[in-house]
Design a protein around this motif. Structure first.
Motif, PDB file in Angstrom:
ATOM      1  N   PHE A 187     -36.438 -40.388 -38.836  1.00 55.35           N
ATOM      2  CA  PHE A 187     -36.935 -39.639 -39.992  1.00 55.35           C
ATOM      3  C   PHE A 187     -38.144 -40.335 -40.616  1.00 55.35           C
ATOM      4  CE2 PHE A 187     -32.246 -39.045 -39.934  1.00 55.35           C
ATOM      5  CZ  PHE A 187     -32.253 -37.739 -39.454  1.00 55.35           C
ATOM      6  N   GLY A 188     -39.288 -39.661 -40.563  1.00 53.78           N
ATOM      7  CA  GLY A 188     -40.486 -40.217 -41.173  1.00 53.78           C
ATOM      8  C   GLY A 188     -40.406 -40.172 -42.686  1.00 53.78           C
ATOM      9  N   LYS A 189     -39.924 -39.055 -43.221  1.00 48.92           N
ATOM     10  CA  LYS A 189     -39.775 -38.911 -44.672  1.00 48.92           C
ATOM     11  C   LYS A 189     -38.322 -39.197 -45.039  1.00 48.92           C
ATOM     12  CE  LYS A 189     -40.634 -35.762 -48.522  1.00 48.92           C
ATOM     13  NZ  LYS A 189     -41.044 -34.405 -48.940  1.00 48.92           N
ATOM     14  N   LYS A 190     -38.112 -40.274 -45.753  1.00 51.03           N
ATOM     15  CA  LYS A 190     -36.743 -40.717 -46.045  1.00 51.03           C
ATOM     16  C   LYS A 190     -36.023 -39.819 -47.038  1.00 51.03           C
ATOM     17  CE  LYS A 190     -37.438 -44.267 -43.402  1.00 51.03           C
ATOM     18  NZ  LYS A 190     -38.807 -43.913 -42.989  1.00 51.03           N
ATOM     19  N   THR A 191     -36.771 -38.996 -47.802  1.00 52.51           N
ATOM     20  CA  THR A 191     -36.135 -38.119 -48.794  1.00 52.51           C
ATOM     21  C   THR A 191     -36.085 -36.665 -48.329  1.00 52.51           C
ATOM     22  OG1 THR A 191     -38.277 -37.884 -49.930  1.00 52.51           O
ATOM     23  CG2 THR A 191     -36.764 -39.574 -50.743  1.00 52.51           C
ATOM     24  N   SER A 192     -36.261 -36.428 -47.027  1.00 45.09           N
ATOM     25  CA  SER A 192     -36.093 -35.067 -46.513  1.00 45.09           C
ATOM     26  C   SER A 192     -34.625 -34.668 -46.603  1.00 45.09           C
ATOM     27  CB  SER A 192     -36.572 -34.982 -45.060  1.00 45.09           C
ATOM     28  OG  SER A 192     -35.733 -35.762 -44.216  1.00 45.09           O
ATOM     29  N   ALA A 193     -34.351 -33.389 -46.515  1.00 42.88           N
ATOM     30  CA  ALA A 193     -32.982 -32.893 -46.670  1.00 42.88           C
ATOM     31  C   ALA A 193     -32.052 -33.504 -45.630  1.00 42.88           C
ATOM     32  CB  ALA A 193     -32.970 -31.367 -46.569  1.00 42.88           C
ATOM     33  N   THR A 194     -32.492 -33.575 -44.375  1.00 38.75           N
ATOM     34  CA  THR A 194     -31.647 -34.130 -43.320  1.00 38.75           C
ATOM     35  C   THR A 194     -31.416 -35.617 -43.518  1.00 38.75           C
ATOM     36  OG1 THR A 194     -32.649 -32.511 -41.819  1.00 38.75           O
ATOM     37  CG2 THR A 194     -31.324 -34.238 -40.831  1.00 38.75           C
ATOM     38  N   SER A 195     -32.471 -36.328 -43.906  1.00 40.18           N
ATOM     39  CA  SER A 195     -32.350 -37.763 -44.124  1.00 40.18           C
ATOM     40  C   SER A 195     -31.373 -38.066 -45.260  1.00 40.18           C
ATOM     41  CB  SER A 195     -33.720 -38.360 -44.446  1.00 40.18           C
ATOM     42  OG  SER A 195     -33.610 -39.735 -44.740  1.00 40.18           O
ATOM     43  N   LEU A 196     -31.492 -37.327 -46.370  1.00 45.23           N
ATOM     44  CA  LEU A 196     -30.574 -37.541 -47.492  1.00 45.23           C
ATOM     45  C   LEU A 196     -29.138 -37.200 -47.106  1.00 45.23           C
ATOM     46  CD1 LEU A 196     -32.629 -36.183 -50.537  1.00 45.23           C
ATOM     47  CD2 LEU A 196     -32.253 -38.554 -49.870  1.00 45.23           C
ATOM     48  N   ALA A 197     -28.968 -36.189 -46.245  1.00 47.29           N
ATOM     49  CA  ALA A 197     -27.625 -35.824 -45.793  1.00 47.29           C
ATOM     50  C   ALA A 197     -27.004 -36.958 -44.977  1.00 47.29           C
ATOM     51  CB  ALA A 197     -27.686 -34.544 -44.965  1.00 47.29           C
ATOM     52  N   VAL A 198     -27.808 -37.597 -44.125  1.00 50.16           N
ATOM     53  CA  VAL A 198     -27.319 -38.729 -43.327  1.00 50.16           C
ATOM     54  C   VAL A 198     -26.919 -39.881 -44.236  1.00 50.16           C
ATOM     55  CG1 VAL A 198     -27.999 -40.491 -41.659  1.00 50.16           C
ATOM     56  CG2 VAL A 198     -28.617 -38.102 -41.262  1.00 50.16           C
ATOM     57  N   ILE A 199     -27.781 -40.194 -45.200  1.00 55.51           N
ATOM     58  CA  ILE A 199     -27.516 -41.321 -46.108  1.00 55.51           C
ATOM     59  C   ILE A 199     -26.237 -41.097 -46.899  1.00 55.51           C
ATOM     60  CG2 ILE A 199     -28.402 -42.578 -48.112  1.00 55.51           C
ATOM     61  CD1 ILE A 199     -31.243 -41.912 -47.073  1.00 55.51           C
ATOM     62  N   MET A 252     -19.316 -42.666 -34.052  1.00 59.60           N
ATOM     63  CA  MET A 252     -19.266 -41.206 -33.914  1.00 59.60           C
ATOM     64  C   MET A 252     -19.738 -40.814 -32.517  1.00 59.60           C
ATOM     65  SD  MET A 252     -21.005 -38.448 -36.500  1.00 59.60           S
ATOM     66  CE  MET A 252     -20.277 -36.838 -36.753  1.00 59.60           C
ATOM     67  N   SER A 253     -19.092 -39.835 -31.910  1.00 63.43           N
ATOM     68  CA  SER A 253     -19.508 -39.372 -30.581  1.00 63.43           C
ATOM     69  C   SER A 253     -20.885 -38.732 -30.683  1.00 63.43           C
ATOM     70  CB  SER A 253     -18.507 -38.359 -30.026  1.00 63.43           C
ATOM     71  OG  SER A 253     -18.540 -37.162 -30.784  1.00 63.43           O
ATOM     72  N   ILE A 254     -21.636 -38.856 -29.617  1.00 60.36           N
ATOM     73  CA  ILE A 254     -22.996 -38.333 -29.620  1.00 60.36           C
ATOM     74  C   ILE A 254     -23.010 -36.822 -29.794  1.00 60.36           C
ATOM     75  CG2 ILE A 254     -23.123 -38.079 -27.117  1.00 60.36           C
ATOM     76  CD1 ILE A 254     -25.967 -39.187 -29.507  1.00 60.36           C
ATOM     77  N   GLU A 255     -21.976 -36.146 -29.284  1.00 59.47           N
ATOM     78  CA  GLU A 255     -21.903 -34.689 -29.425  1.00 59.47           C
ATOM     79  C   GLU A 255     -21.727 -34.294 -30.887  1.00 59.47           C
ATOM     80  OE1 GLU A 255     -20.101 -36.448 -27.318  1.00 59.47           O
ATOM     81  OE2 GLU A 255     -21.045 -35.906 -25.386  1.00 59.47           O
ATOM     82  N   ASP A 256     -20.807 -35.003 -31.580  1.00 61.22           N
ATOM     83  CA  ASP A 256     -20.587 -34.685 -32.997  1.00 61.22           C
ATOM     84  C   ASP A 256     -21.816 -35.015 -33.836  1.00 61.22           C
ATOM     85  OD1 ASP A 256     -18.051 -33.842 -32.405  1.00 61.22           O
ATOM     86  OD2 ASP A 256     -17.069 -35.724 -32.989  1.00 61.22           O
ATOM     87  N   LEU A 257     -22.514 -36.099 -33.486  1.00 65.25           N
ATOM     88  CA  LEU A 257     -23.704 -36.473 -34.241  1.00 65.25           C
ATOM     89  C   LEU A 257     -24.821 -35.454 -34.032  1.00 65.25           C
ATOM     90  CD1 LEU A 257     -24.852 -38.578 -36.126  1.00 65.25           C
ATOM     91  CD2 LEU A 257     -25.600 -39.912 -34.156  1.00 65.25           C
ATOM     92  N   ILE A 258     -24.929 -34.947 -32.797  1.00 72.04           N
ATOM     93  CA  ILE A 258     -25.924 -33.899 -32.524  1.00 72.04           C
ATOM     94  C   ILE A 258     -25.615 -32.652 -33.347  1.00 72.04           C
ATOM     95  CG2 ILE A 258     -26.801 -32.315 -30.768  1.00 72.04           C
ATOM     96  CD1 ILE A 258     -26.413 -34.581 -28.719  1.00 72.04           C
ATOM     97  N   ALA A 259     -24.333 -32.293 -33.396  1.00 69.51           N
ATOM     98  CA  ALA A 259     -23.931 -31.118 -34.179  1.00 69.51           C
ATOM     99  C   ALA A 259     -24.253 -31.311 -35.659  1.00 69.51           C
ATOM    100  CB  ALA A 259     -22.438 -30.860 -33.983  1.00 69.51           C
ATOM    101  N   PHE A 260     -24.040 -32.534 -36.160  1.00 68.88           N
ATOM    102  CA  PHE A 260     -24.343 -32.828 -37.559  1.00 68.88           C
ATOM    103  C   PHE A 260     -25.844 -32.696 -37.825  1.00 68.88           C
ATOM    104  CE2 PHE A 260     -25.771 -35.887 -40.740  1.00 68.88           C
ATOM    105  CZ  PHE A 260     -25.029 -35.482 -41.841  1.00 68.88           C
ATOM    106  N   VAL A 261     -26.668 -33.221 -36.901  1.00 64.17           N
ATOM    107  CA  VAL A 261     -28.118 -33.145 -37.059  1.00 64.17           C
ATOM    108  C   VAL A 261     -28.590 -31.703 -37.060  1.00 64.17           C
ATOM    109  CG1 VAL A 261     -30.316 -33.658 -35.911  1.00 64.17           C
ATOM    110  CG2 VAL A 261     -28.573 -35.448 -36.118  1.00 64.17           C
ATOM    111  N   ILE A 262     -28.020 -30.892 -36.164  1.00 64.67           N
ATOM    112  CA  ILE A 262     -28.410 -29.474 -36.095  1.00 64.67           C
ATOM    113  C   ILE A 262     -28.035 -28.754 -37.388  1.00 64.67           C
ATOM    114  CG2 ILE A 262     -27.943 -27.284 -34.939  1.00 64.67           C
ATOM    115  CD1 ILE A 262     -27.606 -28.879 -32.336  1.00 64.67           C
TER     116      ILE A 262
END
Length: 414
Positions: free
Chosen positions: A181-193, A205-215
């Motif tokens: 994530f280039g922008k640390k305050t983007s919606a996806t980045s804040l969701a991860v944090i 976390m399994s890579i499949e579940d992490l991919i689903a979370f990112v999507i």
């Protein structure tokens, strides 16, 4: 025979202290009085001034007051636009408080500090000449200025909150900057944090579940969500680990931080819509410049006001704080010069931010910025940006005076 009445007003939240001086060198006021800083008080001020004009057979009135934010704004507007002093000509001048302080010190090193003395010195400054531009007021521009200044403060607050978030983020996830994530305050980045309590949760976390979370959190905007998930796990593996008590404290602090950031982002978007609606009612050509979007154009126009207030672009640059001091005496001339410390900080901010954007979108400004940045000098990047902003002042001044659309050099050449 004197014709002008110089009215100095020392403004406070409750009262306005008035001192009226005649023309000439007399230090004795024609009148001193105090009125409340409210509408009845302003009308009482009007009656007293008109009576004084009639008594001394004067023809012109010059009002002077310090720019003290909200405390002086109502009074200046009423004196300029609401109250009638017919048949007497009148003008209103707003002084920077530091200017009155310097004028006071120049004449009396040990002058006392109280409202009556300050009102006298404001009137004396009016009488001495070398006045700033007369105060003008436009309802449309005043409303736009209130919105753009509010956005400025929200952006500054958002920057501070973001910087504080990043300090906690390094404690929680030290390799996050090398993540996807280039922008640390983007919606996806804040969701991860906010979603993951520790880097171990991401690693385990399994890579499949992490991919689903990112999507899901990215609303399917990533072209390669698998690469994003893999980069996130890689960054998590290389990060420091925190003890549980410290991790809980950091998570709580970051959760509070994120709520504030999201609220500020929402307010900034709301203000952006309101600014766009207000600007649409004002004829202007600044948005024809590549890189000057609605927000920058609104900020510049609201702070500049009527461009005819400024005799030339150099005067506008000085008002924006984009002028340089000179250090010279006899045969000596200083090599380094600094930007002046005075000027309108809001206008300086919008010129500087607009210059950052314009040098990205316009080839003329891009070449100029690159040329200045390459020059061997201290603070090369900041210096190049300030010089680019100064160049932009000339363009903005020309467009506002001529009311023309911007024509890039390439178009003119063809």
């Amino acid at each position: 025979m004197s014709y002008i009445l110089f009215v100095g007003i020392d403004v406070s939240s409750k009262n306005n202290v008035i001192c009226c001086l005649p023309e000439g060198d007399s230090t004795k006021p024609l009148s001193r009085f105090t009125v409340a800083n409210d509408e009845p008080g302003v009308f009482a001020l009007q009656e007293r001034i008109v009576a004084l004009m009639q008594k001394h057979h004067l023809t012109q009135i010059r009002f002077g007051l310090e720019a003290t934010g909200p405390f002086s704004s109502h009074l200046a507007r009423y004196l300029h636009s609401v109250l009638s002093f017919v048949p007497y000509d009148h003008s209103v001048y707003m002084f920077n408080p530091s200017l009155i302080k310097a004028f006071k010190k120049m004449h009396f090193l040990d002058a006392p500090k109280n409202d009556r003395v300050d009102a006298w010195f404001i009137a004396a400054k009016l009488r001495s000449g070398h006045l700033p531009r007369a105060f003008t007021w436009s309802e449309t521009l005043a409303a736009l200025q209130r919105l753009t200044r509010t956005r400025y403060h929200i952006v500054q607050t958002l920057t501070r909150e973001t910087n504080f978030l990043l300090t906690n983020l390094f404690l929680k996830f030290s390799s996050y900057s090398s993540g996807p994530f280039g922008k640390k305050t983007s919606a996806t980045s804040l969701a991860v944090i906010q979603e993951f309590a520790s880097v171990e949760d991401i690693v385990n976390m399994s890579i499949e579940d992490l991919i689903a979370f990112v999507i899901e959190s990215g609303k399917n905007r990533f072209d390669h969500p698998q690469e994003v998930a893999q980069a996130l796990q890689k960054a998590a593996r290389s990060s420091y680990r925190l003890p549980k008590a410290m991790a809980d404290a950091v998570n709580l602090a970051m959760a509070s931080n994120i709520r504030i950031i999201r609220s500020l982002q929402e307010q900034a978007n709301s203000l952006k819509k309101a600014i766009e609606e207000h600007l649409a009612t004002i004829p202007q050509t600044l948005t024809s410049v590549p890189g000057i979007a609605t927000i920058f154009a609104a900020g510049l126009i609201s702070e500049i006001g009527d461009i005819q207030r400024f005799p030339n672009q150099m005067s506008l640059a000085k008002y924006a704080g984009l002028a340089w001091t000179e250090n010279q005496s006899g045969d000596f001339k200083g090599v380094e010069s600094r930007l002046i410390k005075s000027g309108n900080r809001y206008l300086k901010y919008y010129f500087t931010e607009a210059a950052k954007s314009v040098q990205v979108h316009d080839t003329v400004f891009a070449q100029y910025y690159s040329l200045k940045k390459a020059e061997p000098a201290k603070y090369a990047e900041k210096r190049a940006l300030a010089l680019t902003a100064r160049k932009l002042v000339r363009l903005v001044d020309y467009l506002l005076r001529s009311n023309r659309l911007y024509e890039p050099r390439e178009v003119i050449r063809h």
